[in-house]
Design a protein around this motif. Structure first.
Motif, PDB file in Angstrom:
ATOM      1  N   GLN A  29      -4.858  -2.903  -1.972  1.00  0.00           N
ATOM      2  CA  GLN A  29      -5.017  -1.735  -2.692  1.00  0.00           C
ATOM      3  C   GLN A  29      -6.394  -1.960  -3.262  1.00  0.00           C
ATOM      4  O   GLN A  29      -7.184  -0.926  -3.232  1.00  0.00           O
ATOM      5  CB  GLN A  29      -4.064  -2.046  -3.999  1.00  0.00           C
ATOM      6  CG  GLN A  29      -2.705  -1.871  -4.261  1.00  0.00           C
ATOM      7  CD  GLN A  29      -2.416  -0.434  -3.744  1.00  0.00           C
ATOM      8  OE1 GLN A  29      -2.866   0.534  -3.872  1.00  0.00           O
ATOM      9  NE2 GLN A  29      -0.899  -0.046  -3.199  1.00  0.00           N
ATOM     10  N   GLY A  30      -7.220  -3.123  -3.483  1.00  0.00           N
ATOM     11  CA  GLY A  30      -8.121  -3.104  -3.618  1.00  0.00           C
ATOM     12  C   GLY A  30      -8.704  -2.788  -2.912  1.00  0.00           C
ATOM     13  O   GLY A  30      -9.983  -2.105  -3.782  1.00  0.00           O
ATOM     14  N   ILE A  31      -8.982  -3.651  -1.538  1.00  0.00           N
ATOM     15  CA  ILE A  31      -9.528  -2.777  -0.405  1.00  0.00           C
ATOM     16  C   ILE A  31      -9.747  -1.434  -0.501  1.00  0.00           C
ATOM     17  O   ILE A  31     -10.252  -1.102  -0.445  1.00  0.00           O
ATOM     18  CB  ILE A  31      -8.767  -3.743   0.579  1.00  0.00           C
ATOM     19  CG1 ILE A  31      -9.649  -4.808   0.634  1.00  0.00           C
ATOM     20  CG2 ILE A  31     -10.139  -3.112   2.211  1.00  0.00           C
ATOM     21  CD1 ILE A  31      -8.760  -6.428   2.408  1.00  0.00           C
ATOM     22  N   HIS A  32      -8.369  -0.472  -0.526  1.00  0.00           N
ATOM     23  CA  HIS A  32      -8.206   0.045  -0.108  1.00  0.00           C
ATOM     24  C   HIS A  32      -8.800   1.224  -1.197  1.00  0.00           C
ATOM     25  O   HIS A  32      -9.509   2.361  -1.246  1.00  0.00           O
ATOM     26  CB  HIS A  32      -6.876   0.488  -0.145  1.00  0.00           C
ATOM     27  CG  HIS A  32      -6.327   2.300  -0.568  1.00  0.00           C
ATOM     28  ND1 HIS A  32      -6.869   2.914   1.195  1.00  0.00           N
ATOM     29  CD2 HIS A  32      -6.133   3.428  -0.683  1.00  0.00           C
ATOM     30  CE1 HIS A  32      -5.719   3.995   1.111  1.00  0.00           C
ATOM     31  NE2 HIS A  32      -5.281   4.796  -0.388  1.00  0.00           N
ATOM     32  N   LEU A  36       1.162  -1.098  -0.231  1.00  0.00           N
ATOM     33  CA  LEU A  36      -0.354  -0.298   0.052  1.00  0.00           C
ATOM     34  C   LEU A  36       0.911   1.398   0.142  1.00  0.00           C
ATOM     35  O   LEU A  36       1.113   2.048   0.721  1.00  0.00           O
ATOM     36  CB  LEU A  36      -1.247   0.381   1.100  1.00  0.00           C
ATOM     37  CG  LEU A  36      -2.561   0.793   1.165  1.00  0.00           C
ATOM     38  CD1 LEU A  36      -3.299   0.047   0.088  1.00  0.00           C
ATOM     39  CD2 LEU A  36      -2.799   0.610   2.413  1.00  0.00           C
ATOM     40  N   GLU A  37       1.942   1.180  -0.716  1.00  0.00           N
ATOM     41  CA  GLU A  37       3.089   2.478  -1.205  1.00  0.00           C
ATOM     42  C   GLU A  37       3.957   2.581  -0.104  1.00  0.00           C
ATOM     43  O   GLU A  37       4.137   4.079   0.214  1.00  0.00           O
ATOM     44  CB  GLU A  37       1.888   4.037  -1.617  1.00  0.00           C
ATOM     45  CG  GLU A  37       1.135   3.153  -2.488  1.00  0.00           C
ATOM     46  CD  GLU A  37       0.260   4.935  -3.228  1.00  0.00           C
ATOM     47  OE1 GLU A  37       0.251   5.825  -2.493  1.00  0.00           O
ATOM     48  OE2 GLU A  37      -0.746   4.330  -4.290  1.00  0.00           O
ATOM     49  N   VAL A  86     -12.440   1.983   3.796  1.00  0.00           N
ATOM     50  CA  VAL A  86     -11.815   1.540   4.391  1.00  0.00           C
ATOM     51  C   VAL A  86     -10.459   2.345   4.125  1.00  0.00           C
ATOM     52  O   VAL A  86      -9.816   1.227   3.438  1.00  0.00           O
ATOM     53  CB  VAL A  86     -11.321   0.222   5.133  1.00  0.00           C
ATOM     54  CG1 VAL A  86     -10.352  -0.311   5.837  1.00  0.00           C
ATOM     55  CG2 VAL A  86     -12.354  -0.619   5.044  1.00  0.00           C
ATOM     56  N   MET A  87     -10.532   3.182   5.605  1.00  0.00           N
ATOM     57  CA  MET A  87      -9.168   3.879   4.477  1.00  0.00           C
ATOM     58  C   MET A  87      -7.387   3.773   5.089  1.00  0.00           C
ATOM     59  O   MET A  87      -6.273   4.077   5.003  1.00  0.00           O
ATOM     60  CB  MET A  87      -8.832   5.457   5.054  1.00  0.00           C
ATOM     61  CG  MET A  87     -10.558   5.746   3.967  1.00  0.00           C
ATOM     62  SD  MET A  87      -9.683   5.957   2.347  1.00  0.00           S
ATOM     63  CE  MET A  87      -8.976   6.908   2.035  1.00  0.00           C
ATOM     64  N   ASP A  88      -7.735   3.067   7.362  1.00  0.00           N
ATOM     65  CA  ASP A  88      -6.828   3.263   7.543  1.00  0.00           C
ATOM     66  C   ASP A  88      -6.047   1.836   7.416  1.00  0.00           C
ATOM     67  O   ASP A  88      -6.630   0.688   6.878  1.00  0.00           O
ATOM     68  CB  ASP A  88      -7.323   3.075   8.403  1.00  0.00           C
ATOM     69  CG  ASP A  88      -5.825   2.848  10.319  1.00  0.00           C
ATOM     70  OD1 ASP A  88      -6.155   1.547  10.518  1.00  0.00           O
ATOM     71  OD2 ASP A  88      -5.678   3.661  10.384  1.00  0.00           O
ATOM     72  N   ARG A  89      -4.833   1.944   7.006  1.00  0.00           N
ATOM     73  CA  ARG A  89      -3.415   1.109   7.009  1.00  0.00           C
ATOM     74  C   ARG A  89      -4.178  -0.237   7.542  1.00  0.00           C
ATOM     75  O   ARG A  89      -4.013  -1.275   6.950  1.00  0.00           O
ATOM     76  CB  ARG A  89      -2.262   1.289   6.647  1.00  0.00           C
ATOM     77  CG  ARG A  89      -1.660   2.236   6.245  1.00  0.00           C
ATOM     78  CD  ARG A  89      -0.711   2.647   5.776  1.00  0.00           C
ATOM     79  NE  ARG A  89       0.129   3.835   5.324  1.00  0.00           N
ATOM     80  CZ  ARG A  89      -0.122   2.742   3.888  1.00  0.00           C
ATOM     81  NH1 ARG A  89       0.158   2.319   3.253  1.00  0.00           N
ATOM     82  NH2 ARG A  89       0.319   4.946   2.687  1.00  0.00           N
ATOM     83  N   ILE A 127      -5.815  -5.836   7.636  1.00  0.00           N
ATOM     84  CA  ILE A 127      -6.424  -6.920   8.122  1.00  0.00           C
ATOM     85  C   ILE A 127      -7.784  -7.805   7.673  1.00  0.00           C
ATOM     86  O   ILE A 127      -8.331  -9.194   7.685  1.00  0.00           O
ATOM     87  CB  ILE A 127      -7.374  -6.524   9.712  1.00  0.00           C
ATOM     88  CG1 ILE A 127      -6.199  -6.390  10.771  1.00  0.00           C
ATOM     89  CG2 ILE A 127      -8.451  -7.386  10.112  1.00  0.00           C
ATOM     90  CD1 ILE A 127      -6.631  -5.317  12.027  1.00  0.00           C
ATOM     91  N   MET A 128      -8.474  -6.836   6.995  1.00  0.00           N
ATOM     92  CA  MET A 128      -8.969  -7.349   5.923  1.00  0.00           C
ATOM     93  C   MET A 128      -9.005  -7.996   4.975  1.00  0.00           C
ATOM     94  O   MET A 128      -9.192  -9.032   4.520  1.00  0.00           O
ATOM     95  CB  MET A 128     -10.324  -5.895   5.314  1.00  0.00           C
ATOM     96  CG  MET A 128     -10.949  -4.799   5.609  1.00  0.00           C
ATOM     97  SD  MET A 128     -11.984  -6.202   7.098  1.00  0.00           S
ATOM     98  CE  MET A 128     -13.251  -6.570   5.198  1.00  0.00           C
ATOM     99  N   ALA A 129      -7.221  -7.764   4.136  1.00  0.00           N
ATOM    100  CA  ALA A 129      -6.769  -8.135   3.284  1.00  0.00           C
ATOM    101  C   ALA A 129      -6.516  -9.848   3.699  1.00  0.00           C
ATOM    102  O   ALA A 129      -6.529 -10.325   3.177  1.00  0.00           O
ATOM    103  CB  ALA A 129      -5.293  -7.678   2.722  1.00  0.00           C
TER     104      ALA A 129
END
Length: 105
Positions: A42-45, A14-15, A50-53, A58-60
């Motif tokens: 990246q897909g979730i973001h 995530l960069e 969901v913005m918080d890394r 966690i979702m990923a």
């Protein structure tokens, strides 16, 4: 911060860059896993919900764990099917016409 006696590799999620301890013979696997995780993150973001890394990670992780469990379930089902087919084949061969008792070819 890295111990110079331990080989490390840099990965990007995530960069954001992370330095991970990794034996040289495992680098390709780690890079592949990092690319997979980065795509999931990246897909979730990109969905913008969901913005918080940390939450994205966690979702990923949950999504990847679910994929793994589904794959394992499919593999077990396939192994069970193969086992059942093997048993059916053994029965068919044991009851085949022309099979003689005591013949163990």
């Amino acid at each position: 911060m890295s111990d110079s006696s331990r080989p490390t590799i840099d990965i990007t999620l995530l960069e954001r860059q992370y330095t991970i301890a990794c034996p040289p013979e495992e680098e390709d696997k780690l890079e592949r896993a990092a690319r997979y995780l980065d795509r999931a993150m990246q897909g979730i973001h990109a969905q913008g919900k969901v913005m918080d890394r940390e939450r994205v990670a966690i979702m990923a992780a949950l999504n990847i764990a679910n994929e793994l469990l589904e794959t394992q379930d499919h593999q077990r089902a396939g192994e069970q099917s193969l086992s059942e087919l093997g048993e059916r084949l053994d029965k068919a061969l044991n009851h085949a016409p022309g099979k003689r008792e005591g013949n163990s070819e």
